[in-house]
Motif scaffolding. Structure first.
Motif, PDB file in Angstrom:
ATOM      1  N   VAL A  23      39.497  44.660  37.997  1.00 13.71           N
ATOM      2  CA  VAL A  23      40.100  43.323  38.039  1.00 13.71           C
ATOM      3  C   VAL A  23      41.457  43.377  38.739  1.00 13.71           C
ATOM      4  O   VAL A  23      41.763  42.555  39.608  1.00 13.71           O
ATOM      5  N   SER A  44      36.487  38.269  37.300  1.00 17.37           N
ATOM      6  CA  SER A  44      37.050  38.175  35.962  1.00 17.37           C
ATOM      7  C   SER A  44      36.555  39.355  35.128  1.00 17.37           C
ATOM      8  O   SER A  44      35.657  40.083  35.519  1.00 17.37           O
ATOM      9  N   GLN A  45      37.161  39.532  33.968  1.00 18.68           N
ATOM     10  CA  GLN A  45      36.777  40.615  33.067  1.00 18.68           C
ATOM     11  C   GLN A  45      35.309  40.471  32.646  1.00 18.68           C
ATOM     12  O   GLN A  45      34.587  41.463  32.578  1.00 18.68           O
TER      13      GLN A  45
END
Length: 163
Positions: free
Chosen positions: A139, A151-152
């Motif tokens: 990320v 995104s995570q």
């Protein structure tokens, strides 16, 4: 009205317009390639009609040619050393993949496929405690490069999906 324009003048104007159009397109979309060729970092490769053994020019980072180190090929390292070496190798590979994807301006789906391929090459790390650190690295590197942002949750999904 058009009788004052000769065919010679017409052809000159059309040739100049075409040349300027192709110059614009070449500089706009292929500037990096032209710069590499001019500076000598890359050479032109032409296809010949009868050559069936032609290979596409390969990127400096070939995603398909990777080495997976196994514990059998090493001289009996401890388990934590093997995992740490795998993490180190994966981190280097991920940074190369992200940098190359930025340079090649890949679309998000292609980028995710390359990342998925890199992650599946290291099955020991899928359930290791280092997985969250690797996810955070992905990320942050994507944010640093700025071209494709993940995104995570998207990174977590890359570990679990099959290519």
């Amino acid at each position: 009205m058009f009788t004052n324009i000769s065919w010679g003048n017409y052809i000159v104007v059309v040739v100049l317009l075409l040349a300027s159009w192709y110059l614009f397109v070449g500089l706009r979309f292929y500037f990096d390639d032209i710069k590499e060729i001019v500076t000598g970092k890359r050479k032109l490769q032409f296809r010949t009609l009868g050559n069936t053994n032609y290979q596409e020019p390969q990127s400096e980072l070939n995603y398909l040619d990777f080495e997976i180190t196994t514990s059998e090929s090493e001289s009996e390292p401890s388990g934590s050393d093997t995992i740490f070496q795998e993490v180190d190798a994966l981190v280097k590979r991920l940074k190369k993949v992200i940098t190359d994807a930025t340079q090649r301006k890949l679309v998000k789906q292609e980028f995710e496929n390359h990342m998925r391929l890199a992650l599946t090459a290291y099955p020991l790390l899928r359930d290791s405690p280092y997985r969250s650190s690797v996810d955070e690295l992905i990320v942050s590197e994507c944010q640093k490069q700025g071209s494709i942002l993940l995104s995570q949750q998207e990174v977590e999904a890359l570990w679990d999906e099959k290519s």
